[in-house]
Motif scaffolding. Structure first.
Motif, PDB file in Angstrom:
ATOM      1  N   GLY A 232      62.698  69.670   6.348  1.00 19.65           N
ATOM      2  CA  GLY A 232      61.377  70.338   7.122  1.00 19.65           C
ATOM      3  C   GLY A 232      60.093  69.980   6.292  1.00 19.65           C
ATOM      4  O   GLY A 232      60.063  69.295   5.465  1.00 19.65           O
ATOM      5  N   ASN A 233      59.037  70.296   7.078  1.00 23.04           N
ATOM      6  CA  ASN A 233      57.787  70.304   6.666  1.00 23.04           C
ATOM      7  C   ASN A 233      57.103  71.653   6.079  1.00 23.04           C
ATOM      8  O   ASN A 233      57.954  72.522   5.954  1.00 23.04           O
ATOM      9  N   HIS A 234      55.826  71.631   5.920  1.00 21.12           N
ATOM     10  CA  HIS A 234      55.461  72.806   5.270  1.00 21.12           C
ATOM     11  C   HIS A 234      55.773  74.043   6.234  1.00 21.12           C
ATOM     12  O   HIS A 234      55.640  74.932   5.625  1.00 21.12           O
ATOM     13  N   MET A 235      55.407  73.792   7.574  1.00 19.30           N
ATOM     14  CA  MET A 235      55.502  74.921   8.436  1.00 19.30           C
ATOM     15  C   MET A 235      56.970  75.266   8.893  1.00 19.30           C
ATOM     16  O   MET A 235      57.360  76.428   9.145  1.00 19.30           O
ATOM     17  N   SER A 236      57.847  74.296   8.864  1.00 17.99           N
ATOM     18  CA  SER A 236      59.377  74.589   9.283  1.00 17.99           C
ATOM     19  C   SER A 236      60.358  74.640   8.223  1.00 17.99           C
ATOM     20  O   SER A 236      61.381  75.338   8.285  1.00 17.99           O
ATOM     21  N   ALA A 237      59.943  74.214   7.022  1.00 20.48           N
ATOM     22  CA  ALA A 237      60.972  74.678   6.028  1.00 20.48           C
ATOM     23  C   ALA A 237      61.160  76.025   5.881  1.00 20.48           C
ATOM     24  O   ALA A 237      62.225  76.414   5.275  1.00 20.48           O
ATOM     25  N   VAL A 238      60.226  76.978   5.729  1.00 22.57           N
ATOM     26  CA  VAL A 238      60.227  78.346   5.576  1.00 22.57           C
ATOM     27  C   VAL A 238      61.072  78.837   6.671  1.00 22.57           C
ATOM     28  O   VAL A 238      61.960  79.983   6.269  1.00 22.57           O
ATOM     29  N   THR A 239      61.588  78.098   7.665  1.00 28.29           N
ATOM     30  CA  THR A 239      62.467  78.648   8.741  1.00 28.29           C
ATOM     31  C   THR A 239      63.644  78.205   8.544  1.00 28.29           C
ATOM     32  O   THR A 239      64.853  78.713   9.188  1.00 28.29           O
ATOM     33  N   ARG A 240      64.051  77.383   7.738  1.00 27.32           N
ATOM     34  CA  ARG A 240      65.547  76.686   7.416  1.00 27.32           C
ATOM     35  C   ARG A 240      66.335  77.604   6.554  1.00 27.32           C
ATOM     36  O   ARG A 240      65.913  78.219   5.608  1.00 27.32           O
ATOM     37  N   SER A 241      67.676  77.888   7.018  1.00 25.89           N
ATOM     38  CA  SER A 241      68.691  78.545   6.267  1.00 25.89           C
ATOM     39  C   SER A 241      68.821  78.213   4.811  1.00 25.89           C
ATOM     40  O   SER A 241      69.045  78.819   3.767  1.00 25.89           O
ATOM     41  N   GLU A 242      68.376  76.704   4.487  1.00 23.76           N
ATOM     42  CA  GLU A 242      68.499  76.108   3.156  1.00 23.76           C
ATOM     43  C   GLU A 242      67.826  76.739   2.256  1.00 23.76           C
ATOM     44  O   GLU A 242      67.789  76.810   1.194  1.00 23.76           O
ATOM     45  N   LEU A 243      66.514  77.053   2.699  1.00 29.00           N
ATOM     46  CA  LEU A 243      65.609  78.143   1.572  1.00 29.00           C
ATOM     47  C   LEU A 243      66.041  79.302   1.209  1.00 29.00           C
ATOM     48  O   LEU A 243      66.240  79.292   0.064  1.00 29.00           O
ATOM     49  N   GLY A 244      66.724  80.041   1.971  1.00 28.39           N
ATOM     50  CA  GLY A 244      67.182  81.179   1.595  1.00 28.39           C
ATOM     51  C   GLY A 244      68.693  81.050   0.659  1.00 28.39           C
ATOM     52  O   GLY A 244      68.804  81.599  -0.199  1.00 28.39           O
ATOM     53  N   ASP A 245      69.343  79.968   1.191  1.00 26.16           N
ATOM     54  CA  ASP A 245      70.541  79.692   0.320  1.00 26.16           C
ATOM     55  C   ASP A 245      70.077  78.916  -1.157  1.00 26.16           C
ATOM     56  O   ASP A 245      70.735  79.493  -2.038  1.00 26.16           O
ATOM     57  N   ALA A 246      69.034  78.379  -1.248  1.00 25.73           N
ATOM     58  CA  ALA A 246      68.698  77.876  -2.438  1.00 25.73           C
ATOM     59  C   ALA A 246      68.298  79.135  -3.382  1.00 25.73           C
ATOM     60  O   ALA A 246      68.504  79.044  -4.411  1.00 25.73           O
ATOM     61  N   ILE A 247      67.317  80.064  -2.739  1.00 18.36           N
ATOM     62  CA  ILE A 247      66.906  80.977  -3.410  1.00 18.36           C
ATOM     63  C   ILE A 247      68.038  81.945  -4.145  1.00 18.36           C
ATOM     64  O   ILE A 247      68.192  82.297  -5.372  1.00 18.36           O
ATOM     65  N   VAL A 248      68.984  82.371  -3.092  1.00 16.76           N
ATOM     66  CA  VAL A 248      70.178  83.136  -3.464  1.00 16.76           C
ATOM     67  C   VAL A 248      71.203  82.290  -4.566  1.00 16.76           C
ATOM     68  O   VAL A 248      71.487  83.153  -5.599  1.00 16.76           O
TER      69      VAL A 248
END
Length: 253
Positions: A232-248
């Motif tokens: 993703g880019n700056h606007m779309s990366a926050v919508t990706r499930s991978e973001l939550g996965d990485a944080i968890v």
């Protein structure tokens, strides 16, 4: 995944401005700060990131920054001194009596997290998302872009970056006057200050996110930095499930 309820609360920050925060889950506290133009709901709840953390035993605390969401949106310039978002973050932590917690944010929320670390916040772990080195060391550059958008609303070519930014502003029902005043609160952070932050820190960014410079360089400066790239880019990366996965994965390790 279980459906976790949310509760929204309000408190008075250090200067009397009323700020809102939303909670989900029970357990270890993690404070997550949203980005510019956005809200706690849009960044953390809408795409399931908070729910993933709640399912892993976290109490997810998500403030709305002043000028955003359910928080007050004063139009008095005096309500927006330099580093006020950092001070609001400390005010929330003090209000909730947090001593052992994790801390993170996306975009402006990531920068606010870093400013809190520079000023002595001591979370167990920190997460900086959607924020590169230029966006930390030279805040004027990115601020100029947003100032142009906010002072020329309705004039941008459909599909342009500015048009997309304005479209996002409309979806979050943002207050242009308050958001313009937020720009005067930005404070640069030096490379030396970043290298002095010695705690486990996850740096996450979209593979096509170049809005704020290199996130890899941020991770390289941090003594215990770890870099993760997601789609993703700056606007779309926050919508990706991978973001939550990485944080968890990082916080639950």
């Amino acid at each position: 995944m279980a459906n976790f309820p949310t509760e929204t609360h309000r408190f008075q920050s250090f200067d009397g401005v009323e700020l809102a925060w939303t909670e989900m889950g029970e357990g270890r506290p993690v404070v997550l700060i949203h980005g510019y133009f956005s809200t706690a709901h849009v960044n953390w709840i809408k795409y399931g990131h908070a729910e993933k953390l709640a399912a892993r035993g976290f109490r997810v605390i998500m403030p709305d920054l002043r000028g955003h969401g359910f928080s007050d949106r004063p139009h008095d310039p005096a309500a927006y001194p330099p580093d006020v978002l950092m001070r609001d973050g400390f005010a929330l932590i003090e209000h909730l009596g947090l001593s052992d917690y994790d801390l993170g944010g996306y975009s402006l929320g990531g920068r606010t997290t870093l400013r809190m670390l520079v000023h002595g916040a001591k979370p167990r772990r920190a997460v900086l998302c959607g924020m590169g080195l230029d966006g930390l060391t030279d805040t004027h550059g990115r601020g100029t872009y947003f100032r142009r958008v906010l002072t020329n609303l309705g004039t941008f070519e459909r599909g342009s970056s500015e048009w997309m930014t304005e479209a996002f502003l409309k979806t979050t029902k943002g207050d242009p006057e308050a958001l313009l005043l937020i720009l005067q609160t930005f404070v640069d952070t030096s490379k030396e200050e970043i290298t002095a932050i010695d705690l486990p820190t996850l740096v996450v960014t979209g593979a096509e996110d170049f809005d704020n410079g290199s996130a890899q360089q941020v991770a390289d400066l941090l003594p215990q930095g770890r870099f993760v790239e997601i789609p993703g880019n700056h606007m779309s990366a926050v919508t990706r499930s991978e973001l939550g996965d990485a944080i968890v994965e990082f916080l639950a390790a």
